[in-house]
Design a protein around this motif. Structure first.
Motif, PDB file in Angstrom:
ATOM      1  N   ARG A   1       0.780  -1.366   0.160  1.00  0.00           N
ATOM      2  CA  ARG A   1      -0.137  -0.028   0.076  1.00  0.00           C
ATOM      3  C   ARG A   1       0.848   1.754   0.341  1.00  0.00           C
ATOM      4  NH1 ARG A   1      -5.293  -0.927   1.312  1.00  0.00           N
ATOM      5  NH2 ARG A   1      -5.890   1.768   2.111  1.00  0.00           N
ATOM      6  N   LEU A   2       1.509   1.102  -0.932  1.00  0.00           N
ATOM      7  CA  LEU A   2       2.664   2.406  -1.020  1.00  0.00           C
ATOM      8  C   LEU A   2       2.142   3.638  -2.106  1.00  0.00           C
ATOM      9  CD1 LEU A   2       5.863   0.801  -1.310  1.00  0.00           C
ATOM     10  CD2 LEU A   2       4.900   1.794   0.898  1.00  0.00           C
ATOM     11  N   PRO A   3       1.857   4.818  -1.452  1.00  0.00           N
ATOM     12  CA  PRO A   3       1.208   5.601  -3.065  1.00  0.00           C
ATOM     13  C   PRO A   3       2.057   5.860  -4.166  1.00  0.00           C
ATOM     14  CG  PRO A   3       2.147   6.685  -0.580  1.00  0.00           C
ATOM     15  CD  PRO A   3       1.506   5.828  -0.468  1.00  0.00           C
ATOM     16  N   VAL A   4       1.630   5.858  -4.909  1.00  0.00           N
ATOM     17  CA  VAL A   4       2.076   6.383  -6.436  1.00  0.00           C
ATOM     18  C   VAL A   4       2.032   7.742  -6.844  1.00  0.00           C
ATOM     19  CG1 VAL A   4       2.480   5.849  -8.551  1.00  0.00           C
ATOM     20  CG2 VAL A   4       1.152   4.156  -7.224  1.00  0.00           C
TER      21      VAL A   4
ATOM     22  N   GLU B   1      -2.113   2.563  -4.847  1.00  0.00           N
ATOM     23  CA  GLU B   1      -1.419   2.127  -4.006  1.00  0.00           C
ATOM     24  C   GLU B   1      -0.667   1.012  -4.904  1.00  0.00           C
ATOM     25  OE1 GLU B   1      -2.720   3.578   0.421  1.00  0.00           O
ATOM     26  OE2 GLU B   1      -4.083   2.060  -0.644  1.00  0.00           O
ATOM     27  N   VAL B   2       0.563   1.114  -4.741  1.00  0.00           N
ATOM     28  CA  VAL B   2       1.214  -0.524  -5.237  1.00  0.00           C
ATOM     29  C   VAL B   2       1.636  -1.280  -3.640  1.00  0.00           C
ATOM     30  CG1 VAL B   2       1.175   0.099  -7.626  1.00  0.00           C
ATOM     31  CG2 VAL B   2       3.140   1.078  -5.976  1.00  0.00           C
TER      32      VAL B   2
ATOM     33  N   HIS C   1       9.670   5.167  -3.167  1.00  0.00           N
ATOM     34  CA  HIS C   1       8.533   6.046  -3.496  1.00  0.00           C
ATOM     35  C   HIS C   1       8.610   5.543  -5.168  1.00  0.00           C
ATOM     36  CE1 HIS C   1      10.021   9.221  -0.843  1.00  0.00           C
ATOM     37  NE2 HIS C   1      11.413   9.063  -0.663  1.00  0.00           N
ATOM     38  N   PRO C   2       7.372   5.247  -5.577  1.00  0.00           N
ATOM     39  CA  PRO C   2       6.985   4.540  -7.100  1.00  0.00           C
ATOM     40  C   PRO C   2       6.528   5.984  -7.093  1.00  0.00           C
ATOM     41  CG  PRO C   2       5.367   3.156  -5.362  1.00  0.00           C
ATOM     42  CD  PRO C   2       6.730   4.407  -4.170  1.00  0.00           C
ATOM     43  N   ILE C   3       6.943   6.142  -8.561  1.00  0.00           N
ATOM     44  CA  ILE C   3       7.070   7.525  -8.826  1.00  0.00           C
ATOM     45  C   ILE C   3       6.201   7.085 -11.057  1.00  0.00           C
ATOM     46  CG2 ILE C   3       7.953   9.244 -10.384  1.00  0.00           C
ATOM     47  CD1 ILE C   3      10.396   9.664  -7.751  1.00  0.00           C
ATOM     48  N   VAL C   4       5.546   7.967 -11.530  1.00  0.00           N
ATOM     49  CA  VAL C   4       4.528   7.432 -13.087  1.00  0.00           C
ATOM     50  C   VAL C   4       5.938   8.933 -13.069  1.00  0.00           C
ATOM     51  CG1 VAL C   4       2.936   7.334 -14.196  1.00  0.00           C
ATOM     52  CG2 VAL C   4       2.949   6.659 -11.867  1.00  0.00           C
ATOM     53  N   ASP C   5       5.942   9.169 -14.204  1.00  0.00           N
ATOM     54  CA  ASP C   5       6.804  10.219 -14.778  1.00  0.00           C
ATOM     55  C   ASP C   5       6.103  10.454 -15.671  1.00  0.00           C
ATOM     56  OD1 ASP C   5       7.797  12.369 -15.784  1.00  0.00           O
ATOM     57  OD2 ASP C   5       9.701  11.399 -16.419  1.00  0.00           O
ATOM     58  N   LEU C   6       5.048  11.637 -15.625  1.00  0.00           N
ATOM     59  CA  LEU C   6       4.693  12.362 -16.502  1.00  0.00           C
ATOM     60  C   LEU C   6       4.344  13.588 -17.800  1.00  0.00           C
ATOM     61  CD1 LEU C   6       0.126  11.682 -15.185  1.00  0.00           C
ATOM     62  CD2 LEU C   6       1.880  10.408 -16.583  1.00  0.00           C
TER      63      LEU C   6
ATOM     64  N   VAL D   1      13.001  -5.212  -6.434  1.00  0.00           N
ATOM     65  CA  VAL D   1      12.441  -6.281  -7.221  1.00  0.00           C
ATOM     66  C   VAL D   1      11.630  -5.745  -7.991  1.00  0.00           C
ATOM     67  CG1 VAL D   1      12.940  -9.180  -6.649  1.00  0.00           C
ATOM     68  CG2 VAL D   1      13.807  -7.167  -5.673  1.00  0.00           C
ATOM     69  N   ARG D   2      10.619  -5.457  -7.358  1.00  0.00           N
ATOM     70  CA  ARG D   2       9.148  -5.783  -8.365  1.00  0.00           C
ATOM     71  C   ARG D   2       8.319  -5.059  -8.073  1.00  0.00           C
ATOM     72  NH1 ARG D   2       8.306 -11.884  -7.402  1.00  0.00           N
ATOM     73  NH2 ARG D   2       6.967 -10.806  -5.135  1.00  0.00           N
ATOM     74  N   VAL D   3       7.512  -4.623  -8.364  1.00  0.00           N
ATOM     75  CA  VAL D   3       6.336  -3.984  -8.262  1.00  0.00           C
ATOM     76  C   VAL D   3       4.656  -4.401  -8.289  1.00  0.00           C
ATOM     77  CG1 VAL D   3       5.254  -1.499  -8.139  1.00  0.00           C
ATOM     78  CG2 VAL D   3       8.075  -1.663  -8.966  1.00  0.00           C
ATOM     79  N   ASP D   4       3.984  -4.138  -7.355  1.00  0.00           N
ATOM     80  CA  ASP D   4       3.059  -5.283  -8.359  1.00  0.00           C
ATOM     81  C   ASP D   4       1.605  -3.853  -8.010  1.00  0.00           C
ATOM     82  OD1 ASP D   4       1.338  -7.514  -8.679  1.00  0.00           O
ATOM     83  OD2 ASP D   4       0.721  -7.678  -6.663  1.00  0.00           O
ATOM     84  N   PRO D   5       0.926  -4.030  -8.728  1.00  0.00           N
ATOM     85  CA  PRO D   5       1.398  -3.947 -10.186  1.00  0.00           C
ATOM     86  C   PRO D   5       2.548  -3.033 -11.156  1.00  0.00           C
ATOM     87  CG  PRO D   5      -0.653  -2.442 -10.128  1.00  0.00           C
ATOM     88  CD  PRO D   5       0.050  -3.048  -8.696  1.00  0.00           C
ATOM     89  N   PRO D   6       2.429  -3.657 -11.978  1.00  0.00           N
ATOM     90  CA  PRO D   6       4.030  -3.013 -12.772  1.00  0.00           C
ATOM     91  C   PRO D   6       3.595  -1.838 -13.595  1.00  0.00           C
ATOM     92  CG  PRO D   6       3.422  -4.974 -14.116  1.00  0.00           C
ATOM     93  CD  PRO D   6       2.636  -4.731 -12.491  1.00  0.00           C
ATOM     94  N   GLU D   7       2.540  -1.487 -13.359  1.00  0.00           N
ATOM     95  CA  GLU D   7       1.570  -0.249 -14.410  1.00  0.00           C
ATOM     96  C   GLU D   7       0.568   0.217 -13.952  1.00  0.00           C
ATOM     97  OE1 GLU D   7       1.204  -1.762 -18.400  1.00  0.00           O
ATOM     98  OE2 GLU D   7       3.346  -1.460 -18.744  1.00  0.00           O
ATOM     99  N   VAL D   8      -0.143   1.266 -13.954  1.00  0.00           N
ATOM    100  CA  VAL D   8      -1.322   1.968 -13.118  1.00  0.00           C
ATOM    101  C   VAL D   8      -1.628   2.481 -14.675  1.00  0.00           C
ATOM    102  CG1 VAL D   8      -0.485   2.705 -11.221  1.00  0.00           C
ATOM    103  CG2 VAL D   8       0.227   4.236 -12.902  1.00  0.00           C
ATOM    104  N   GLU D   9      -2.900   2.704 -14.654  1.00  0.00           N
ATOM    105  CA  GLU D   9      -3.565   3.698 -15.746  1.00  0.00           C
ATOM    106  C   GLU D   9      -4.118   5.209 -15.191  1.00  0.00           C
ATOM    107  OE1 GLU D   9      -7.817   3.566 -17.557  1.00  0.00           O
ATOM    108  OE2 GLU D   9      -7.181   2.503 -16.144  1.00  0.00           O
ATOM    109  N   ILE D  10      -3.683   6.232 -16.192  1.00  0.00           N
ATOM    110  CA  ILE D  10      -3.793   7.606 -16.235  1.00  0.00           C
ATOM    111  C   ILE D  10      -4.972   7.554 -16.469  1.00  0.00           C
ATOM    112  CG2 ILE D  10      -2.343   9.587 -16.574  1.00  0.00           C
ATOM    113  CD1 ILE D  10      -0.573   7.612 -15.091  1.00  0.00           C
TER     114      ILE D  10
END
Length: 145
Positions: free
Chosen positions: A58-61, A79-80, A100-105, A129-138
């Motif tokens: 439950r880490l916030p993206v 959250e991932v 810090h899970p980050i999505v670059d837009l 090692v791994r992020v679950d899920p590896p992708e997020v929908e914007i």
């Protein structure tokens, strides 16, 4: 032709014989040194610690966009779970707020059904090692007329 071969072998015969003996002697020393070469020193097994893994749930993206972009993007899921690994001493002290899970837009104006990969920033000595899920929908904000 016979004179040429005779000169090739017998002219300076003792010097050639000495050179051959010296070359064989050097080759023998080098060959023995290579055979007896000690492998590089290794740390004792008691000093080598295996890497430890830990999963943070439950880490916030975090959405990263350019400073001039004032739109409020949302991501789904927001959250991932992130699995990290590293030295056991570092992993035990690691806090969830240091990952810090980050999505670059940056550079994205608009799109439909956009999915982006999540990048993870971790402290020094820790790798993800791994992020679950590896992708997020914007989810882009709707424009007001």
């Amino acid at each position: 032709m016979i004179d040429f071969l005779r000169n090739l072998v017998f002219k300076d015969f003792w010097l050639k014989l000495f050179s051959l003996a010296l070359a064989i002697l050097v080759w023998k020393f080098v060959n023995e040194a290579v055979k007896k070469q000690v492998p590089p020193a290794r740390a004792p097994e008691s000093m080598i610690q295996p890497l430890q893994r830990q999963t943070f749930l439950r880490l916030p993206v975090v959405v990263m966009s350019s400073a001039s972009d004032v739109r409020s993007f949302r991501v789904d899921p927001s959250e991932v779970a992130v699995t990290v690994q590293g030295d056991p001493n570092l992993v035990e002290k690691l806090l969830a707020k240091e990952i810090h899970p980050i999505v670059d837009l940056t550079g994205i104006e608009s799109a439909r059904d956009l999915r982006k990969r999540i990048d993870v920033v971790t402290p020094s000595g820790i790798s993800y090692v791994r992020v679950d899920p590896p992708e997020v929908e914007i989810i882009f904000p709707t424009r007001q007329p």
